[in-house]
Write an enzyme that holds these catalytic residues in place. Structure first.
Site, PDB file in Angstrom:
ATOM      1  N   GLN A  82       0.820  -1.211   0.000  1.00 28.75           N
ATOM      2  CA  GLN A  82       0.000   0.000   0.000  1.00 28.75           C
ATOM      3  C   GLN A  82       0.858   1.268   0.000  1.00 28.75           C
ATOM      4  OE1 GLN A  82      -3.183   0.646  -0.502  1.00 28.75           O
ATOM      5  NE2 GLN A  82      -3.478  -1.526  -0.956  1.00 28.75           N
ATOM      6  N   SER A  83       2.013   1.219  -0.632  1.00 27.44           N
ATOM      7  CA  SER A  83       2.918   2.368  -0.647  1.00 27.44           C
ATOM      8  C   SER A  83       2.308   3.572  -1.384  1.00 27.44           C
ATOM      9  CB  SER A  83       4.219   1.964  -1.338  1.00 27.44           C
ATOM     10  OG  SER A  83       4.997   3.111  -1.634  1.00 27.44           O
TER      11      SER A  83
END
Ligand SMILES: *Cc1c(COP(=O)(O)O)cnc(C)c1O
Length: 336
Positions: A82-83
């Site tokens: 989920q960067s």
């Protein structure tokens, strides 16, 4: 030095302009009232404009300028599934017509589960995603880049979080931007609170603050790192950027204020602190903060007020660094 001189040093690096800047600087009167402590304002770097915004856009202004100069093929970076950084890099690359490869931690989500949050956006933005289970995502990134180099391509590597001396310059520029806004509004802040993770944002703000002679405190709420080694790392990053910008500033670890009291159950794990901060910002101000970074940082700010470390009569700036798409991959943790 004055802010125009600082801006000239930054301009020598010829950054590109990927976002919507200056970002708004807004008071949060209802949140201020609910918490009953200092006057709270927000700097809206969740609104930097590129594919739902966030703090990495400022760094990418400098990093992508270099990627263009080197004719990157592809631009590469790494991060968590989920960067936010990976998503903003994918968007920046698309906008500049450069291919992008992301090396993300974990394994490819099962075909049965549709991509969520930032990862969904990575795919929509056209980035190629590789998965790694290596302990060091940077090692995995270098290995993947080597494969591409062997195939005759010319990868440009952006480190995790965009935090190298070029990326840090983005937040030196952010501090200059805030300085202009403070001057225009005749406003000052006793404390600036920010979520700090790979350290580049805080390093840039701290360097800009020292160069300009800002008298307040910059407090980084650590997202995952114990304070002591992290302070040294941030000071190092700031000094590398100072050298690049030819500033005669020098920071020591003692100049860097990191609060590691809110690490909770670890990186990306939502607890009561984050959940309560998300609900509080949403319901008092219609302001979204994210589960991983800004929820934790705002939770930390609230806790500091409850503990009397920030008090009425002071003015505090919450520097919002974005992260909103991650909300959509945390729906279960946020329903509790
Ligand atoms: C990356 C990120 C941060 C941390 O910034 P660093 O420069 O890595 O310390 C904070 N908030 C959000 C939403 C981020 O994506």
């Amino acid at each position: 030095m004055n802010v125009e001189q600082l801006w000239e040093c930054l301009a020598k690096l010829q950054p590109v302009s990927l976002g919507h800047m200056p970002t708004p600087l807004e008071p949060l009167p209802r949140l201020t009232e609910v918490l009953g402590g200092p006057e709270i304002w927000v700097k809206r770097d969740d609104q930097t404009g590129l594919a739902t915004g966030g703090n990495k856009v400022r760094k990418l202004n400098f990093l992508m300028a270099e990627a263009l100069r080197q004719q990157a093929d592809p631009v590469m970076t790494t991060g968590a599934q989920q960067s936010n950084h990976a998503r903003q890099t994918a968007a920046a690359a698309a906008r500049l017509g450069l291919p992008c490869v992301l090396v993300l931690r974990g394994s490819q989500p099962q075909p049965a589960t549709a991509p969520q949050g930032n990862y969904l956006l990575d795919t929509l933005l056209g980035a190629a995603v590789r998965w790694t289970k290596a302990d060091s995502i940077m090692d995995a990134l270098y290995a993947e880049a080597e494969v591409l180099r062997q195939a005759g391509r010319k990868p440009y590597i952006i480190p995790y979080g965009g935090s190298n001396e070029l990326g840090v310059c983005g937040y030196v520029a952010g501090m200059a931007e805030l300085w202009w806004q403070m001057e225009a509004l005749s406003l000052d802040f006793d404390v600036i609170v920010i979520a700090s993770s790979s350290g580049g944002t805080q390093a840039g703000l701290a360097l800009g603050a020292q160069a300009l002679g800002y008298q307040g405190h910059i407090v980084g709420i650590s997202i995952a790192e114990p304070a002591e080694a992290f302070r040294t790392h941030i000071a190092d990053l700031a000094n590398q950027a100072a050298e690049l910008l030819e500033l005669d500033s020098h920071l020591v670890p003692g100049d860097i204020n990191v609060d590691d009291a809110f690490l909770g159950e670890g990186y990306g794990v939502v607890g009561d602190l984050e959940r309560e901060a998300i609900l509080l910002a949403g319901r008092s101000e219609g302001l979204l903060v994210d589960p991983v970074y800004t929820g934790r940082a705002l939770g930390g700010l609230c806790e500091r007020i409850r503990q009397g470390q920030l008090v009425a009569g002071q003015r505090v700036l919450f520097w919002h660094t974005g992260g909103i798409p991650a909300l959509f991959s945390y729906s279960e943790a946020l329903q509790k």
